[in-house]
Design a protein around this motif. Structure first.
Motif, PDB file in Angstrom:
ATOM      1  N   LEU A  11       0.855  -1.179   0.000  1.00  0.00           N
ATOM      2  CA  LEU A  11       0.000   0.000   0.000  1.00  0.00           C
ATOM      3  C   LEU A  11       0.890   1.227   0.000  1.00  0.00           C
ATOM      4  O   LEU A  11       1.763   1.384   0.866  1.00  0.00           O
ATOM      5  CB  LEU A  11      -0.913   0.024   1.225  1.00  0.00           C
ATOM      6  N   VAL A  12       0.667   2.097  -0.981  1.00  0.00           N
ATOM      7  CA  VAL A  12       1.474   3.302  -1.137  1.00  0.00           C
ATOM      8  C   VAL A  12       0.530   4.499  -1.182  1.00  0.00           C
ATOM      9  O   VAL A  12      -0.443   4.495  -1.942  1.00  0.00           O
ATOM     10  CB  VAL A  12       2.309   3.233  -2.434  1.00  0.00           C
ATOM     11  N   SER A  13       0.799   5.514  -0.369  1.00  0.00           N
ATOM     12  CA  SER A  13      -0.072   6.693  -0.357  1.00  0.00           C
ATOM     13  C   SER A  13       0.715   7.939   0.004  1.00  0.00           C
ATOM     14  O   SER A  13       1.595   7.904   0.868  1.00  0.00           O
ATOM     15  CB  SER A  13      -1.205   6.510   0.654  1.00  0.00           C
ATOM     16  N   GLN A  14       0.367   9.047  -0.654  1.00  0.00           N
ATOM     17  CA  GLN A  14       0.894  10.359  -0.296  1.00  0.00           C
ATOM     18  C   GLN A  14      -0.211  11.244   0.288  1.00  0.00           C
ATOM     19  O   GLN A  14      -0.048  12.442   0.410  1.00  0.00           O
ATOM     20  CB  GLN A  14       1.542  11.008  -1.528  1.00  0.00           C
ATOM     21  N   VAL A  15      -1.322  10.593   0.689  1.00  0.00           N
ATOM     22  CA  VAL A  15      -2.459  11.300   1.281  1.00  0.00           C
ATOM     23  C   VAL A  15      -2.926  10.583   2.539  1.00  0.00           C
ATOM     24  O   VAL A  15      -4.121  10.412   2.778  1.00  0.00           O
ATOM     25  CB  VAL A  15      -3.616  11.456   0.265  1.00  0.00           C
ATOM     26  N   ALA A  16      -1.982  10.171   3.407  1.00  0.00           N
ATOM     27  CA  ALA A  16      -2.288   9.453   4.641  1.00  0.00           C
ATOM     28  C   ALA A  16      -2.015  10.370   5.831  1.00  0.00           C
ATOM     29  O   ALA A  16      -0.854  10.554   6.214  1.00  0.00           O
ATOM     30  CB  ALA A  16      -1.455   8.181   4.740  1.00  0.00           C
ATOM     31  N   PRO A  17      -3.053  10.979   6.435  1.00  0.00           N
ATOM     32  CA  PRO A  17      -2.849  11.967   7.495  1.00  0.00           C
ATOM     33  C   PRO A  17      -1.985  11.452   8.644  1.00  0.00           C
ATOM     34  O   PRO A  17      -2.200  10.349   9.155  1.00  0.00           O
ATOM     35  CB  PRO A  17      -4.269  12.263   7.988  1.00  0.00           C
ATOM     36  N   GLY A  18      -1.007  12.262   9.011  1.00  0.00           N
ATOM     37  CA  GLY A  18      -0.147  11.944  10.144  1.00  0.00           C
ATOM     38  C   GLY A  18       1.067  11.110   9.820  1.00  0.00           C
ATOM     39  O   GLY A  18       1.979  11.008  10.639  1.00  0.00           O
ATOM     40  N   ARG A  19       1.096  10.512   8.646  1.00  0.00           N
ATOM     41  CA  ARG A  19       2.255   9.706   8.252  1.00  0.00           C
ATOM     42  C   ARG A  19       3.203  10.568   7.439  1.00  0.00           C
ATOM     43  O   ARG A  19       2.867  11.005   6.341  1.00  0.00           O
ATOM     44  CB  ARG A  19       1.812   8.479   7.446  1.00  0.00           C
ATOM     45  N   LYS A  20       4.385  10.808   7.985  1.00  0.00           N
ATOM     46  CA  LYS A  20       5.356  11.690   7.336  1.00  0.00           C
ATOM     47  C   LYS A  20       6.240  10.931   6.352  1.00  0.00           C
ATOM     48  O   LYS A  20       6.468  11.372   5.228  1.00  0.00           O
ATOM     49  CB  LYS A  20       6.207  12.405   8.387  1.00  0.00           C
ATOM     50  N   ASN A  21       6.767   9.798   6.789  1.00  0.00           N
ATOM     51  CA  ASN A  21       7.592   8.980   5.894  1.00  0.00           C
ATOM     52  C   ASN A  21       7.622   7.557   6.441  1.00  0.00           C
ATOM     53  O   ASN A  21       8.662   7.018   6.742  1.00  0.00           O
ATOM     54  CB  ASN A  21       9.002   9.544   5.767  1.00  0.00           C
ATOM     55  N   ARG A  22       6.416   6.963   6.542  1.00  0.00           N
ATOM     56  CA  ARG A  22       6.258   5.694   7.240  1.00  0.00           C
ATOM     57  C   ARG A  22       6.386   4.518   6.263  1.00  0.00           C
ATOM     58  O   ARG A  22       5.419   4.084   5.664  1.00  0.00           O
ATOM     59  CB  ARG A  22       4.905   5.669   7.933  1.00  0.00           C
ATOM     60  N   LEU A  23       7.615   4.030   6.096  1.00  0.00           N
ATOM     61  CA  LEU A  23       7.871   2.826   5.319  1.00  0.00           C
ATOM     62  C   LEU A  23       7.873   1.657   6.301  1.00  0.00           C
ATOM     63  O   LEU A  23       8.718   1.582   7.187  1.00  0.00           O
ATOM     64  CB  LEU A  23       9.206   2.935   4.591  1.00  0.00           C
ATOM     65  N   LEU A  24       6.907   0.766   6.143  1.00  0.00           N
ATOM     66  CA  LEU A  24       6.749  -0.367   7.054  1.00  0.00           C
ATOM     67  C   LEU A  24       6.833  -1.663   6.267  1.00  0.00           C
ATOM     68  O   LEU A  24       6.125  -1.840   5.271  1.00  0.00           O
ATOM     69  CB  LEU A  24       5.395  -0.286   7.765  1.00  0.00           C
ATOM     70  N   LEU A  25       7.692  -2.555   6.725  1.00  0.00           N
ATOM     71  CA  LEU A  25       7.929  -3.813   6.029  1.00  0.00           C
ATOM     72  C   LEU A  25       7.787  -4.953   7.027  1.00  0.00           C
ATOM     73  O   LEU A  25       8.487  -4.976   8.041  1.00  0.00           O
ATOM     74  CB  LEU A  25       9.340  -3.812   5.427  1.00  0.00           C
ATOM     75  N   GLU A  26       6.859  -5.862   6.782  1.00  0.00           N
ATOM     76  CA  GLU A  26       6.733  -7.060   7.606  1.00  0.00           C
ATOM     77  C   GLU A  26       6.680  -8.273   6.702  1.00  0.00           C
ATOM     78  O   GLU A  26       5.794  -8.387   5.848  1.00  0.00           O
ATOM     79  CB  GLU A  26       5.504  -7.006   8.502  1.00  0.00           C
ATOM     80  N   ILE A  27       7.649  -9.157   6.875  1.00  0.00           N
ATOM     81  CA  ILE A  27       7.766 -10.342   6.030  1.00  0.00           C
ATOM     82  C   ILE A  27       7.717 -11.570   6.926  1.00  0.00           C
ATOM     83  O   ILE A  27       8.495 -11.687   7.880  1.00  0.00           O
ATOM     84  CB  ILE A  27       9.087 -10.321   5.237  1.00  0.00           C
ATOM     85  N   ALA A  28       6.777 -12.460   6.619  1.00  0.00           N
ATOM     86  CA  ALA A  28       6.628 -13.683   7.395  1.00  0.00           C
ATOM     87  C   ALA A  28       7.366 -14.821   6.711  1.00  0.00           C
ATOM     88  O   ALA A  28       7.093 -15.151   5.557  1.00  0.00           O
ATOM     89  CB  ALA A  28       5.148 -14.041   7.547  1.00  0.00           C
ATOM     90  N   GLY A  29       8.318 -15.412   7.444  1.00  0.00           N
ATOM     91  CA  GLY A  29       8.978 -16.616   6.986  1.00  0.00           C
ATOM     92  C   GLY A  29       8.373 -17.822   7.688  1.00  0.00           C
ATOM     93  O   GLY A  29       7.571 -17.694   8.612  1.00  0.00           O
ATOM     94  N   SER A  30       8.772 -18.995   7.279  1.00  0.00           N
ATOM     95  CA  SER A  30       8.223 -20.215   7.868  1.00  0.00           C
ATOM     96  C   SER A  30       8.725 -20.440   9.288  1.00  0.00           C
ATOM     97  O   SER A  30       8.114 -21.208  10.048  1.00  0.00           O
ATOM     98  CB  SER A  30       8.565 -21.419   6.993  1.00  0.00           C
ATOM     99  N   GLU A  31       9.808 -19.768   9.684  1.00  0.00           N
ATOM    100  CA  GLU A  31      10.355 -19.904  11.031  1.00  0.00           C
ATOM    101  C   GLU A  31      10.155 -18.645  11.880  1.00  0.00           C
ATOM    102  O   GLU A  31       9.928 -18.729  13.080  1.00  0.00           O
ATOM    103  CB  GLU A  31      11.849 -20.248  10.970  1.00  0.00           C
ATOM    104  N   GLU A  32      10.256 -17.488  11.264  1.00  0.00           N
ATOM    105  CA  GLU A  32      10.072 -16.235  11.994  1.00  0.00           C
ATOM    106  C   GLU A  32       9.700 -15.121  11.029  1.00  0.00           C
ATOM    107  O   GLU A  32       9.951 -15.206   9.827  1.00  0.00           O
ATOM    108  CB  GLU A  32      11.332 -15.855  12.792  1.00  0.00           C
ATOM    109  N   SER A  33       9.077 -14.084  11.578  1.00  0.00           N
ATOM    110  CA  SER A  33       8.768 -12.878  10.817  1.00  0.00           C
ATOM    111  C   SER A  33       9.773 -11.798  11.171  1.00  0.00           C
ATOM    112  O   SER A  33      10.360 -11.803  12.264  1.00  0.00           O
ATOM    113  CB  SER A  33       7.360 -12.372  11.155  1.00  0.00           C
ATOM    114  N   VAL A  34       9.963 -10.855  10.236  1.00  0.00           N
ATOM    115  CA  VAL A  34      10.768  -9.668  10.555  1.00  0.00           C
ATOM    116  C   VAL A  34       9.925  -8.438  10.224  1.00  0.00           C
ATOM    117  O   VAL A  34       9.177  -8.425   9.243  1.00  0.00           O
ATOM    118  CB  VAL A  34      12.109  -9.630   9.781  1.00  0.00           C
ATOM    119  N   GLY A  35      10.038  -7.423  11.072  1.00  0.00           N
ATOM    120  CA  GLY A  35       9.300  -6.192  10.855  1.00  0.00           C
ATOM    121  C   GLY A  35      10.200  -4.985  11.040  1.00  0.00           C
ATOM    122  O   GLY A  35      10.876  -4.862  12.061  1.00  0.00           O
TER     123      GLY A  35
END
Length: 364
Positions: free
Chosen positions: A240-264
């Motif tokens: 999800l990419v947006s330049q019209v999200a109130p309050g979010r200045k530069n919020r790049l969020l990455l969460e990847i689920a692996g079969s053993e662990e997730s990273v965020g």
């Protein structure tokens, strides 16, 4: 050109915000900031004064005729990147070109061909956060297991109101895509960089919230994009990419689920990496003593002393200059990565406009 053992002489094309960021990073990498050129001789002189750069050139041709310049940073509006980066390469100089590398795939392909034999890089600088490298190391080592799902977003609010305006909203200056080309390209680059996997199919929808802004009308570039992805290894995900999200200045969020662990990873909170496990989830701090070798290398201040975007940018430029000197820094984003981002951007916009899935070649 500079002689062996001397400081690289760098020049900047463009005089805006990104010129400031590049100039600070070049100084941190011990280059000599030898010159700058902007859109007019007057603006060139003003930028040289503001940024403390040695010389203001009257034109790009004048800058490129200076044989003492080793590397040129192109920081101008998107539509100028291909022509200017091509001219830099034709002059026999190394180049750092802002993203998007070009506004068309054909131009990006031509730049990749022209860059052979030169160091030519694109600032996908979020790769240079230490905790991004730690996330990458967990997948590369197998600790996280195989990739199952991706949930990623990049949200800003700087174009939230109809009175907010910028040259980027104009397709003639920014290209057919705005939000995805500008920030979505960073997001998908990180997904592929961290996982070592490739996006193979996309299905997208896009939204232009304001077709009229303060100084632009009949706007066609998107304010927001939602994308479903599939990867070569069989993972699925959403972007999800947006330049019209109130309050979010530069919020790049990455969460990847692996079969053993997730990273965020959250770019607005870059000092930690969340590692999710069925039992015993943890928050890993940016502490060189606890990180992989590649992540520890990028820790330039001790844990507890925050570092962020500018340090990541400086690390990118330092690795670029190391490549100019003949080294092979791991994870350095080159023009081939810039071309990859342009191809994915095209696929996303094609999908949004056609309402169909669009495929991507794994190795393209």
């Amino acid at each position: 050109m500079s002689t062996a053992g001397s400081r690289l002489r760098a020049a900047v094309v463009g005089g805006g915000f990104m010129a400031e960021v590049h100039s600070r990073a070049a100084r941190a990498a011990r280059a000599e900031l030898a010159g700058i050129v902007s859109s007019t001789p007057e603006r060139s002189a003003a930028a040289a004064e503001r940024l403390g750069i040695g010389r203001a050139y009257a034109s790009l041709d004048e800058l490129l005729a200076d044989d003492s310049i080793d590397v040129v940073h192109v920081t101008t509006p998107n539509a100028l990147h291909a022509e200017q980066a091509s001219a830099v390469l034709a002059a026999g100089k190394h180049v750092v070109c802002e993203k998007p590398l070009a506004t068309t795939t054909a131009d990006a392909e031509a730049l990749v061909a022209a860059a052979r034999g030169r160091t030519a890089t694109v600032p996908f600088v979020y790769r240079f956060h230490p905790m991004v490298r730690e996330a990458r190391a967990r997948f590369a080592s197998g600790a996280a297991g195989r990739v199952l799902t991706v949930s990623a977003s990049y949200l800003q609010d700087w174009l939230l109101a109809s009175g907010d305006d910028n040259w980027r909203v104009d397709s003639a200056q920014g290209g057919r895509s705005r939000a995805f080309a500008d920030i979505g390209s960073h997001l998908v680059d990180l997904v592929e960089f961290v996982t070592g996997d490739r996006v193979t199919r996309v299905s997208a929808t896009k939204k232009t919230v304001f077709t009229e802004r303060a100084a632009h009308s009949s706007i066609t570039t998107e304010d927001a994009v939602a994308v479903v992805i599939e990867t070569a290894a069989g993972a699925i995900g959403t972007l999800l990419v947006s330049q019209v999200a109130p309050g979010r200045k530069n919020r790049l969020l990455l969460e990847i689920a692996g079969s053993e662990e997730s990273v965020g990873f959250d770019q607005e909170q870059p000092e930690t990496l969340w590692v999710g496990r069925r039992r015993g989830s943890l928050l890993v701090p940016r502490d060189a003593d606890q990180l992989s070798e590649d992540a520890a290398r990028l820790c330039v201040v001790p844990s507890g002393h925050p570092q962020g975007y500018q340090e990541a940018f400086a690390a990118f430029v330092a690795d670029t200059y190391a490549a100019v000197a003949g080294e092979e820094p791991d994870g350095l984003p080159r023009f081939t990565d810039g071309l990859r981002a342009v191809r994915i951007t095209d696929a996303v916009i094609d999908s949004a406009e056609s309402g169909t899935w669009i495929g991507l070649e794994q190795n393209a």
